[in-house]
Design a protein around this motif. Structure first.
Motif, short mmCIF file in Angstrom:
data_model
loop_
_atom_site.label_atom_id
_atom_site.label_comp_id
_atom_site.label_asym_id
_atom_site.label_seq_id
_atom_site.Cartn_x
_atom_site.Cartn_y
_atom_site.Cartn_z
N LYS A 189 0.60 -1.07 -0.25
CA LYS A 189 0.01 -0.10 -0.12
C LYS A 189 0.91 1.25 -0.12
CE LYS A 189 -4.20 -2.04 2.17
NZ LYS A 189 -5.18 -1.95 3.32
N LEU A 190 2.00 1.06 0.77
CA LEU A 190 2.96 2.33 0.67
C LEU A 190 3.28 2.70 -0.83
CD1 LEU A 190 4.97 2.05 3.94
CD2 LEU A 190 3.41 3.79 3.31
N GLY A 191 3.80 1.65 -1.44
CA GLY A 191 4.18 1.73 -2.79
C GLY A 191 3.10 2.27 -3.59
N ALA A 192 1.96 1.84 -3.60
CA ALA A 192 0.72 2.34 -4.36
C ALA A 192 0.41 3.84 -4.03
CB ALA A 192 -0.41 1.48 -3.79
N LEU A 193 0.61 4.23 -2.71
CA LEU A 193 0.46 5.45 -2.35
C LEU A 193 1.57 6.63 -2.98
CD1 LEU A 193 -0.94 5.21 1.46
CD2 LEU A 193 -2.49 5.90 -0.69
N GLN A 194 2.66 5.99 -3.07
CA GLN A 194 3.61 6.68 -3.71
C GLN A 194 3.56 7.12 -5.18
OE1 GLN A 194 7.87 5.09 -4.01
NE2 GLN A 194 8.22 6.98 -2.89
N SER A 249 7.75 7.97 3.46
CA SER A 249 7.93 6.84 4.03
C SER A 249 8.25 5.56 3.31
CB SER A 249 6.61 6.26 4.97
OG SER A 249 6.26 7.24 6.01
N ALA A 250 7.51 5.36 2.10
CA ALA A 250 8.01 4.45 1.20
C ALA A 250 9.47 4.72 0.56
CB ALA A 250 7.10 4.40 -0.02
N SER A 251 9.73 5.83 0.47
CA SER A 251 11.06 6.27 -0.24
C SER A 251 12.33 5.84 1.05
CB SER A 251 11.37 7.72 -0.27
OG SER A 251 10.56 8.53 -1.48
N LEU A 252 11.99 5.93 2.17
CA LEU A 252 12.95 5.68 3.39
C LEU A 252 12.94 4.25 3.24
CD1 LEU A 252 11.98 8.27 5.87
CD2 LEU A 252 13.98 8.19 4.57
N GLU A 269 8.02 19.02 -1.86
CA GLU A 269 6.98 18.43 -2.68
C GLU A 269 7.11 16.90 -2.05
OE1 GLU A 269 8.08 22.22 -4.31
OE2 GLU A 269 9.32 20.34 -4.14
N GLY A 270 7.99 16.48 -1.68
CA GLY A 270 8.10 14.85 -1.05
C GLY A 270 9.12 14.20 -2.08
N LEU A 271 9.84 14.51 -3.02
CA LEU A 271 10.57 13.80 -3.93
C LEU A 271 11.88 13.62 -3.21
CD1 LEU A 271 9.67 15.51 -7.55
CD2 LEU A 271 8.83 13.45 -6.61
N ALA A 272 12.48 12.28 -3.23
CA ALA A 272 13.66 12.02 -2.68
C ALA A 272 14.68 12.34 -3.55
CB ALA A 272 13.69 10.45 -2.37
N LEU A 273 16.04 12.85 -3.00
CA LEU A 273 17.21 13.13 -3.51
C LEU A 273 18.31 12.01 -3.41
CD1 LEU A 273 16.99 16.85 -2.72
CD2 LEU A 273 16.36 16.12 -4.90
N GLY A 274 19.32 12.05 -4.12
CA GLY A 274 20.29 11.32 -3.89
C GLY A 274 21.15 11.85 -2.96
N ILE A 275 22.26 12.74 -3.20
CA ILE A 275 23.27 13.34 -2.47
C ILE A 275 23.03 14.87 -2.81
CG2 ILE A 275 25.75 13.78 -1.78
CD1 ILE A 275 26.44 11.21 -2.48
N LYS A 276 22.52 15.47 -1.77
CA LYS A 276 22.04 16.74 -2.05
C LYS A 276 23.33 17.49 -1.78
CE LYS A 276 19.20 20.56 -0.09
NZ LYS A 276 17.86 21.01 0.59
N VAL A 277 23.74 18.51 -2.71
CA VAL A 277 25.22 19.20 -2.63
C VAL A 277 24.72 20.73 -2.28
CG1 VAL A 277 27.28 19.75 -3.96
CG2 VAL A 277 25.96 17.49 -4.25
#
Length: 394
Positions: A143-148, A182-185, A219-227
Motif C-alpha cells: 500500500k505504501l508503494g501504491a500511495l507513492q 515513508s516508502a522512499s525511506l 514536494e516529497g521527492l527523494a534526492l540522492g546526495i544533496k550538494v
C-alpha cells in the motif's frame, strides 16, 4: 499452419491474448529487456479491441490496468499513445470496478508517458486513500508503494497536466505525501548504495562542499546526495548527485541499445520541472576511479551546472500557465526520448544519447579509445584506459 478451427478459437480468445502479451511485456521488463516490436503490436491489438463496440467491457477491469502499465513502460510511440488513451477511457468508465492499488497503478503509468486523461480527476478525487491506509505487515509495504505512485501522479498532474486540474483534495494530498516519504525511506529510493554514497560524499567534502543524504524536496521527492556550499548550508540548494546503475536500464532486444527504465526517470523529470539539477553519473565512471580521479570528475561536472528555472505549484502562486493546451485528455510536453530522460545543463531535458555520462561534465573533447561515443564524450582523458562502458550503452 493453423487450421480454420484454430484461427476461430484464437479469435474468440482475443482478450486473453491481449492480456498475455501485456504480461509478457512486464515480465521482460523485470528481466531488464525492452521489446518495442511486441509493445507496438500489443498497442495495435488493444486499439483494435477498444474500437469494437462493447469490446472494452469484455476485458476485466484489472486487465485494463495490466495493459496500461505494460504499455507505459515502452518507449513513446504514436500507436502506444493512442492505445493508452483508449485504455484509460475504458478504465475511467469502470472506475468502481478497480481496486485502489489498480487505480494507483493506472495513474502512475499514464504519468510516465505524460498522458493525463479524465481518469485522473475521478480517481484522485473519489478514492478514499487515507481510509485505505496501510496498517502493518506485507500488505502495508504494497500500500505504501501504491500511495507513492498516487503522489507522483498527483504531482505530475499539477506540473504537466494543464490549468484547471485539481488533483487530490488538500487533506488527501498531505496524507499521500507522508506515505510517499515513508516508502522512499523504506525502499531507499532516490539514494545511493552505501559504498558509493560514502565515496562521493568524501570527495565532495574534500572540495569544501556539504553533502547531505536522505533529503527530500518540499514536494516529497527523494534526492540522492544533496550538494550545497559552506555558505548556504543546504537551505536553498537544488543540486544533487545520483548514480545510474545497471538496473536503471532496459536492453532493447531489437537495437541492442540501452534505454532508461521509465519508472526510474519519472522522479527526475518532476525534479527538473521543479527547478532541480540532478547530476547523473553512470556507475562505470566511478567503479574503479581513485579518489583523485573522482574529485576531478565531480569538479568537471559541477563546473558545468547552470541554474534551472522552476515551475511553482498552483498553491504556491495561483494557477500557472499550462504546459499543454487546457482541458483534459492531453499529452504533456515532455522530452520525446522519455526513456533516456536526464536532467542536464541549463535546465534542459537531455537524453542519454547526448549526455548520459556528461550531464555536467568537462567541455574538453575526447577522441581516445571511445572516439565520439556519446556516453563518454567529455570524459577526462585519464578515464579512457581504465573504465569501459558496458555493452549496449555505446
Amino acid at each position: 499452419l493453423r487450421s480454420a478451427g484454430d484461427v476461430a478459437a484464437a479469435d474468440t480468445s482475443a482478450e486473453a491474448q491481449l492480456v498475455a502479451a501485456a504480461k509478457l511485456l512486464r515480465f521482460l521488463a523485470t528481466a531488464g529487456l525492452l521489446a518495442p516490436v511486441l509493445a507496438v503490436r500489443t498497442a495495435e491489438r488493444a486499439l483494435k479491441h477498444m474500437t469494437v463496440p462493447d469490446k472494452g467491457g469484455m476485458l476485466p477491469a484489472w486487465a485494463l490496468a495490466c495493459c496500461l502499465a505494460s504499455l507505459a513502460i515502452a518507449d513513446s510511440d504514436p500507436k502506444i499513445a493512442l492505445a493508452l488513451k483508449a485504455l484509460a477511457k475504458a478504465a475511467s468508465a469502470r472506475l468502481r470496478e478497480l481496486l485502489p492499488q489498480e487505480r494507483a497503478l493506472i495513474l502512475w503509468s499514464l504519468s510516465m508517458q505524460g498522458c493525463y486523461e479524465e481518469i485522473f480527476d475521478a480517481a484522485l478525487e473519489q478514492t478514499p486513500w487515507s481510509v485505505w491506509a496501510p496498517q502493518s505487515g506485507e500488505a502495508a509495504k504494497m500500500k505504501l508503494g501504491a500511495l507513492q505512485q498516487v503522489h507522483f501522479a498527483d504531482l505530475a498532474l499539477q506540473l504537466e497536466g494543464g490549468g484547471g486540474r485539481r488533483g487530490l483534495p488538500p487533506d488527501q494530498r498531505k496524507f499521500v505525501l507522508q506515505a510517499s516519504q515513508s516508502a522512499s525511506l523504506h525502499r531507499g529510493q532516490g539514494t545511493l548504495w552505501a559504498a558509493e554514497a560514502q565515496t562521493i560524499s568524501q570527495a565532495l567534502a574534500s572540495m569544501d562542499l556539504l553533502p547531505s543524504l536522505g533529503c527530500h524536496t518540499p514536494e516529497g521527492l527523494a534526492l540522492g546526495i544533496k550538494v550545497s556550499s559552506q555558505n548556504s548550508r543546504g537551505s536553498s540548494s537544488k543540486l544533487s548527485i545520483e548514480v545510474d546503475r545497471p538496473g536503471d536500464f532496459l536492453l532493447d532486444v531489437s537495437s541492442g541499445r540501452a534505454h532508461r527504465f521509465l519508472p526510474m526517470t519519472l522522479r527526475r523529470r518532476l525534479l527538473w520541472r521543479l527547478g532541480h539539477t540532478v547530476i547523473v553519473i553512470p556507475w562505470f565512471e566511478i567503479a574503479d576511479a581513485s579518489e583523485q580521479q573522482l574529485v576531478g570528475l565531480l569538479r568537471a561536472k559541477l563546473s558545468a551546472v547552470k541554474p534551472v528555472r522552476s515551475l511553482q505549484l498552483p498553491e504556491q502562486r495561483g494557477l500557472r500557465p499550462p504546459l499543454v493546451s487546457p482541458g483534459q485528455g492531453t499529452l504533456a510536453t515532455v522530452p520525446a526520448d522519455t526513456g533516456s530522460f536526464l536532467v542536464g545543463r541549463a535546465g534542459r531535458a537531455e537524453s542519454a544519447s547526448s549526455v548520459a555520462s556528461a550531464s555536467a561534465s568537462s567541455s574538453s573533447d575526447c577522441d581516445g579509445a571511445f572516439g565520439a561515443d556519446p556516453l563518454v564524450q567529455g570524459m577526462p582523458a585519464w578515464l579512457h584506459t581504465s573504465i569501459r562502458p558496458p555493452p549496449g550503452l555505446g
